[in-house]
Write a protein that holds these residues in place. Structure first.
Motif, PDB file in Angstrom:
ATOM      1  N   GLY A 158    -109.827 -39.531  -9.076  1.00 40.98           N
ATOM      2  CA  GLY A 158    -110.957 -38.611  -9.105  1.00 40.98           C
ATOM      3  C   GLY A 158    -112.264 -39.220  -8.643  1.00 40.98           C
ATOM      4  O   GLY A 158    -113.126 -38.532  -8.124  1.00 40.98           O
ATOM      5  N   GLY A 159    -112.445 -40.523  -8.801  1.00 42.74           N
ATOM      6  CA  GLY A 159    -113.689 -41.149  -8.386  1.00 42.74           C
ATOM      7  C   GLY A 159    -113.780 -42.570  -8.884  1.00 42.74           C
ATOM      8  O   GLY A 159    -112.904 -43.047  -9.622  1.00 42.74           O
ATOM      9  N   PRO A 160    -114.855 -43.290  -8.504  1.00 44.38           N
ATOM     10  CA  PRO A 160    -115.006 -44.699  -8.899  1.00 44.38           C
ATOM     11  C   PRO A 160    -114.979 -44.908 -10.404  1.00 44.38           C
ATOM     12  O   PRO A 160    -114.513 -45.947 -10.879  1.00 44.38           O
ATOM     13  CB  PRO A 160    -116.374 -45.076  -8.303  1.00 44.38           C
ATOM     14  CG  PRO A 160    -116.580 -44.108  -7.180  1.00 44.38           C
ATOM     15  CD  PRO A 160    -115.946 -42.829  -7.618  1.00 44.38           C
ATOM     16  N   GLU A 161    -115.481 -43.952 -11.170  1.00 47.42           N
ATOM     17  CA  GLU A 161    -115.492 -44.103 -12.623  1.00 47.42           C
ATOM     18  C   GLU A 161    -114.103 -43.917 -13.222  1.00 47.42           C
ATOM     19  O   GLU A 161    -113.888 -44.169 -14.408  1.00 47.42           O
ATOM     20  CB  GLU A 161    -116.474 -43.110 -13.251  1.00 47.42           C
ATOM     21  CG  GLU A 161    -117.933 -43.417 -12.955  1.00 47.42           C
ATOM     22  CD  GLU A 161    -118.349 -44.780 -13.487  1.00 47.42           C
ATOM     23  OE1 GLU A 161    -117.963 -45.113 -14.621  1.00 47.42           O
ATOM     24  OE2 GLU A 161    -119.057 -45.502 -12.769  1.00 47.42           O
ATOM     25  N   ASP A 162    -113.178 -43.404 -12.420  1.00 47.92           N
ATOM     26  CA  ASP A 162    -111.810 -43.198 -12.897  1.00 47.92           C
ATOM     27  C   ASP A 162    -110.851 -44.132 -12.178  1.00 47.92           C
ATOM     28  O   ASP A 162    -109.708 -43.781 -11.902  1.00 47.92           O
ATOM     29  CB  ASP A 162    -111.386 -41.746 -12.668  1.00 47.92           C
ATOM     30  CG  ASP A 162    -112.185 -40.772 -13.521  1.00 47.92           C
ATOM     31  OD1 ASP A 162    -112.387 -41.077 -14.704  1.00 47.92           O
ATOM     32  OD2 ASP A 162    -112.616 -39.734 -12.990  1.00 47.92           O
ATOM     33  N   HIS A 210    -114.061 -50.035 -14.644  1.00 48.35           N
ATOM     34  CA  HIS A 210    -115.413 -50.040 -15.201  1.00 48.35           C
ATOM     35  C   HIS A 210    -115.495 -50.848 -16.497  1.00 48.35           C
ATOM     36  O   HIS A 210    -116.582 -51.035 -17.030  1.00 48.35           O
ATOM     37  CB  HIS A 210    -115.887 -48.603 -15.456  1.00 48.35           C
ATOM     38  CG  HIS A 210    -115.010 -47.834 -16.397  1.00 48.35           C
ATOM     39  ND1 HIS A 210    -113.723 -47.454 -16.077  1.00 48.35           N
ATOM     40  CD2 HIS A 210    -115.230 -47.376 -17.655  1.00 48.35           C
ATOM     41  CE1 HIS A 210    -113.200 -46.797 -17.095  1.00 48.35           C
ATOM     42  NE2 HIS A 210    -114.083 -46.740 -18.062  1.00 48.35           N
ATOM     43  N   ARG A 211    -114.362 -51.340 -16.998  1.00 45.81           N
ATOM     44  CA  ARG A 211    -114.333 -52.206 -18.170  1.00 45.81           C
ATOM     45  C   ARG A 211    -113.339 -53.338 -17.902  1.00 45.81           C
ATOM     46  O   ARG A 211    -112.302 -53.435 -18.546  1.00 45.81           O
ATOM     47  CB  ARG A 211    -113.921 -51.432 -19.427  1.00 45.81           C
ATOM     48  CG  ARG A 211    -114.896 -50.383 -19.879  1.00 45.81           C
ATOM     49  CD  ARG A 211    -116.173 -50.994 -20.450  1.00 45.81           C
ATOM     50  NE  ARG A 211    -117.003 -49.967 -21.067  1.00 45.81           N
ATOM     51  CZ  ARG A 211    -117.879 -49.222 -20.408  1.00 45.81           C
ATOM     52  NH1 ARG A 211    -118.012 -49.402 -19.097  1.00 45.81           N
ATOM     53  NH2 ARG A 211    -118.607 -48.322 -21.029  1.00 45.81           N
ATOM     54  N   MET A 268     -97.435 -48.270 -28.685  1.00 48.72           N
ATOM     55  CA  MET A 268     -98.289 -47.292 -29.347  1.00 48.72           C
ATOM     56  C   MET A 268     -98.575 -46.147 -28.388  1.00 48.72           C
ATOM     57  O   MET A 268     -98.160 -46.174 -27.223  1.00 48.72           O
ATOM     58  CB  MET A 268     -99.609 -47.947 -29.796  1.00 48.72           C
ATOM     59  CG  MET A 268    -100.400 -48.561 -28.651  1.00 48.72           C
ATOM     60  SD  MET A 268    -101.924 -49.374 -29.184  1.00 48.72           S
ATOM     61  CE  MET A 268    -102.907 -47.943 -29.635  1.00 48.72           C
ATOM     62  N   ASP A 269     -99.294 -45.174 -28.888  1.00 41.92           N
ATOM     63  CA  ASP A 269     -99.682 -44.048 -28.045  1.00 41.92           C
ATOM     64  C   ASP A 269    -100.957 -44.431 -27.298  1.00 41.92           C
ATOM     65  O   ASP A 269    -102.070 -44.139 -27.729  1.00 41.92           O
ATOM     66  CB  ASP A 269     -99.915 -42.796 -28.897  1.00 41.92           C
ATOM     67  CG  ASP A 269    -100.132 -41.552 -28.040  1.00 41.92           C
ATOM     68  OD1 ASP A 269    -100.390 -41.717 -26.819  1.00 41.92           O
ATOM     69  OD2 ASP A 269    -100.066 -40.439 -28.568  1.00 41.92           O
ATOM     70  N   TRP A 270    -100.769 -45.118 -26.171  1.00 41.10           N
ATOM     71  CA  TRP A 270    -101.925 -45.586 -25.404  1.00 41.10           C
ATOM     72  C   TRP A 270    -102.721 -44.426 -24.822  1.00 41.10           C
ATOM     73  O   TRP A 270    -103.934 -44.535 -24.616  1.00 41.10           O
ATOM     74  CB  TRP A 270    -101.452 -46.506 -24.282  1.00 41.10           C
ATOM     75  CG  TRP A 270    -101.061 -47.863 -24.759  1.00 41.10           C
ATOM     76  CD1 TRP A 270     -99.797 -48.347 -24.919  1.00 41.10           C
ATOM     77  CD2 TRP A 270    -101.938 -48.914 -25.158  1.00 41.10           C
ATOM     78  NE1 TRP A 270     -99.817 -49.631 -25.383  1.00 41.10           N
ATOM     79  CE2 TRP A 270    -101.130 -50.010 -25.546  1.00 41.10           C
ATOM     80  CE3 TRP A 270    -103.324 -49.040 -25.239  1.00 41.10           C
ATOM     81  CZ2 TRP A 270    -101.663 -51.206 -25.986  1.00 41.10           C
ATOM     82  CZ3 TRP A 270    -103.859 -50.237 -25.684  1.00 41.10           C
ATOM     83  CH2 TRP A 270    -103.036 -51.306 -26.056  1.00 41.10           C
ATOM     84  N   SER A 271    -102.063 -43.325 -24.563  1.00 36.47           N
ATOM     85  CA  SER A 271    -102.763 -42.183 -23.975  1.00 36.47           C
ATOM     86  C   SER A 271    -103.881 -41.696 -24.893  1.00 36.47           C
ATOM     87  O   SER A 271    -105.033 -41.563 -24.480  1.00 36.47           O
ATOM     88  CB  SER A 271    -101.762 -41.056 -23.699  1.00 36.47           C
ATOM     89  OG  SER A 271    -102.424 -39.940 -23.150  1.00 36.47           O
ATOM     90  N   ASP A 272    -103.545 -41.445 -26.167  1.00 36.05           N
ATOM     91  CA  ASP A 272    -104.564 -41.006 -27.120  1.00 36.05           C
ATOM     92  C   ASP A 272    -105.622 -42.085 -27.322  1.00 36.05           C
ATOM     93  O   ASP A 272    -106.818 -41.811 -27.420  1.00 36.05           O
ATOM     94  CB  ASP A 272    -103.920 -40.659 -28.464  1.00 36.05           C
ATOM     95  CG  ASP A 272    -103.218 -39.315 -28.422  1.00 36.05           C
ATOM     96  OD1 ASP A 272    -103.456 -38.553 -27.470  1.00 36.05           O
ATOM     97  OD2 ASP A 272    -102.407 -39.053 -29.336  1.00 36.05           O
ATOM     98  N   LYS A 323    -111.487 -43.358 -25.942  1.00 34.17           N
ATOM     99  CA  LYS A 323    -112.612 -44.151 -25.453  1.00 34.17           C
ATOM    100  C   LYS A 323    -113.392 -43.423 -24.355  1.00 34.17           C
ATOM    101  O   LYS A 323    -114.358 -43.953 -23.800  1.00 34.17           O
ATOM    102  CB  LYS A 323    -112.102 -45.489 -24.898  1.00 34.17           C
ATOM    103  CG  LYS A 323    -111.477 -46.412 -25.936  1.00 34.17           C
ATOM    104  CD  LYS A 323    -110.963 -47.687 -25.281  1.00 34.17           C
ATOM    105  CE  LYS A 323    -110.404 -48.652 -26.326  1.00 34.17           C
ATOM    106  NZ  LYS A 323    -111.484 -49.200 -27.184  1.00 34.17           N
ATOM    107  N   GLY A 324    -112.913 -42.203 -24.022  1.00 34.32           N
ATOM    108  CA  GLY A 324    -113.577 -41.446 -22.968  1.00 34.32           C
ATOM    109  C   GLY A 324    -113.013 -41.712 -21.592  1.00 34.32           C
ATOM    110  O   GLY A 324    -113.593 -41.283 -20.589  1.00 34.32           O
TER     111      GLY A 324
END
Length: 610
Positions: free
Chosen positions: A446-450, A463-464, A477-481, A486-487
């Motif tokens: 979707g973009g640089p932030e994603d 970005h992290r 674990m449920d990494w998706s949730d 974390k946004g």
């Protein structure tokens, strides 16, 4: 023959070196002054040679005329061609056309080898000058230190991978200043000792350290006079060749240049004062700090230049050099790096084998499944190879139409990726150097932030970059949730791709792909334990242990002899829940509702209750 290149026709690519003229003048006075080893008429200076033919003719003439000692000195920019070979920059050098506009070290080697001089001395004050030591050997199988040119002594200002240093505001470049200081502080020493004193001087000032190679007894030669009385710039200067326009005296020119670039106080320093023992000052910590930081910055910019070059140089050599350096620096995986084919679900995977001079591009699906292979041969034309990439996408049924099948877009993305990762790895306070290493792919949802990095071992949000999700923990674990909490709303897509790539990357590391400097496969752990699930109950069977979960108890691991207590009267089985059996060779597990029967092949079957 003293050669200096201080000004260039392309200052945006090759910055001026004002100290080059001073280097020539100061060395000339020391070599041909009182007690010097050379007659002034035989010590020629060439400042800012304008063309390859001009300087080639002059070197050839000097090599032919020298009977006893031949000295070739160069100060200026050292640049590498697409295959990493050293060239010396001239005034009209085009860094993108080194073969035709710069002086190859191999050409100098030939001229030196053909000279009848009994002693030959090569002094190089330029970046990457250590590569000249490779050029002077007898090929890749030569024993280190045995130059194939008898009676040759070579000193370079840096190693084969380092830049050299010209301190701003100083009369001389760092290496030549150290060489002059060593010669004046230790007069009459042989070349071997002169080298050691020069090395100590540079080390003390935190500058790049020199390298050397000596043959036969050349190290016993005394190059500089046995007196520290060095004539100043006011004495008559010998012939100076400047371009092809004739000769001129550069003493006044050098002084004028110094006045413009160094200021009146610096310009008034005589050549003798510039490197006499009395004038040498002990550097402050701030001087050391400035030198160290400047050196680090230059080295980093040089590496970025290799990655950026593929944008302006479409040759095979430029791409090969960028990928090879990226592997050496752990910027990308030795098993290749992927760049998306624009507007498709396909990827180009770029691989190199430095030992075999092999460059390969694989066309793959998103999950790493191979579609086709294109090998870029050393003699294959640039356009021809890029047409192969176009046809590969077309054959895969993913051609989007006219003007849309463009492999150069993937190479542009690749260059940007290399620069981005190299910059992230340049510093480690935030932990980036530990996480961002051996990158296999970067994907944007979707973009640089994603955007997300996929390394050999982990998924990392761009970005992290200090945060990583190890592939080995994707099922813990449920990494998706967790990640969406974390946004990071593209986490689902990133995790999906990570699960597709993880087996491919694991396979690449388990078995060498045969490309490049991929490390030899290390012994692999036992295969992951197969899992048998019956409702909420599960059993994982490993080589030496078994994990059991009954759904209402915490999972436990049992190792022979099994540590779990076994009831002599186990609870009745629920006949409605059929017993399931998992067998692996001589190992087997039978799963009931509340108990399991375990056999590892070397013990009788035993029940194991939670």
């Amino acid at each position: 023959m003293l050669i200096g290149a201080g000004t260039y026709d392309r200052p945006d690519q090759l910055h001026p070196i004002p100290a080059a003229a001073n280097n020539l003048d100061d060395l000339h006075r020391l070599l041909s002054g009182p007690g010097g080893v050379l007659d002034p008429d035989n010590c020629r200076r060439v400042l800012n040679p304008a063309s390859l033919a001009e300087i080639g003719n002059l070197i050839e003439h000097a090599a032919e005329q020298a009977a006893d000692t031949l000295i070739v000195y160069y100060t200026g920019h050292g640049i590498l061609d697409s295959r990493g070979r050293l060239h010396l920059a001239l005034t009209n050098t085009d860094p993108e056309r080194t073969r035709w506009t710069a002086l190859s070290i191999a050409t100098i080697r030939e001229a030196i080898a053909e000279s009848s001089a009994s002693t030959r001395i090569l002094l190089l004050d330029c970046c990457f000058s250590g590569r000249a030591l490779d050029a002077l050997t007898d090929g890749p199988d030569a024993v280190l230190g045995q130059a194939d040119i008898a009676g040759t002594y070579t000193i370079t200002s840096s190693s084969r991978t380092e830049t050299s240093y010209a301190p701003p505001g100083h009369r001389n470049t760092a290496f030549t200043a150290a060489l002059l200081a060593a010669a004046t502080q230790h007069p009459g020493v042989a070349l071997d000792d002169l080298y050691l004193h020069t090395q100590q001087h540079l080390r003390r000032h935190a500058h790049p350290e020199p390298r050397r190679r000596a043959d036969n007894n050349a190290g016993r030669i005394v190059l500089f006079p046995r007196t520290t009385s060095i004539p100043g710039p006011s004495e008559p200067a010998a012939q100076v060749v400047s371009g092809i326009e004739g000769t001129e005296n550069t003493a006044d020119k050098a002084a004028a240049t110094s006045s413009e670039t160094l200021g009146p106080a610096e310009a008034q320093r005589s050549a003798g004062d510039a490197f006499s023992p009395a004038a040498e000052t002990v550097p402050s910590l701030e001087d050391i700090r400035a030198g160290l930081l400047s050196r680090q910055e230059q080295e980093h910019k040089t590496k970025l230049g290799v990655y950026e070059r593929i944008l302006t140089d479409a040759s095979r050599g430029a791409l090969f050099a960028a990928l090879r350096l990226a592997i050496e620096e752990e910027v990308i995986s030795a098993h290749g790096v992927r760049s998306v084919v624009w507007d498709t679900d396909l990827y180009y995977r770029f691989l190199v084998d430095p030992d075999e001079d092999k460059l390969t591009v694989l066309l793959e699906k998103q999950d790493g499944a191979l579609i086709s292979t294109q090998v870029w041969e050393p003699d294959e034309a640039i356009t021809s190879f890029y047409l192969e990439l176009v046809e590969a996408v077309r054959a895969a049924g993913e051609d989007r139409g006219v003007l849309l099948n463009d492999p150069t877009e993937s190479v542009i993305r690749l260059s940007k990726l290399l620069v981005e990762v190299a910059n992230l790895r340049a510093q480690s306070p935030m932990g980036y150097r530990d996480t961002i290493r051996k990158v296999f792919q970067k994907a944007e949802f979707g973009g640089p932030e994603d955007a997300w990095f996929f390394t050999e071992r982990a998924l990392i949000p761009a970005h992290r970059p200090h945060y990583e999700v190890l592939y080995s923990r994707l099922d813990e674990m449920d990494w998706s949730d967790h990640l969406r909490g974390k946004g990071w709303y593209s986490a689902d897509q990133a995790l999906h791709l990570a699960r597709l790539l993880a087996p491919k990357l694991a396979a690449d590391q388990a078995e060498s792909t045969g490309f490049g400097s991929a490390p030899s496969p290390s012994p692999q752990p036992s295969p992951p334990a197969p899992v048998l699930a019956v409702g909420p109950r599960s059993v994982a069977v490993g080589r030496d242990a078994v994990s059991i979960s009954t759904g209402d108890n915490t999972a436990a691991t049992l190792m022979p002899p099994f540590l779990a207590p076994v009831s002599q009267d186990p609870a009745p089985q629920d006949e409605s829940a059929p017993q399931s059996v998992s067998a692996i060779g001589q190992r087997s597990v039978a799963v009931g509702r509340d108990a399991g029967t375990i056999s590892t092949g070397d013990q009788p079957p035993r029940p194991a209750a939670p």
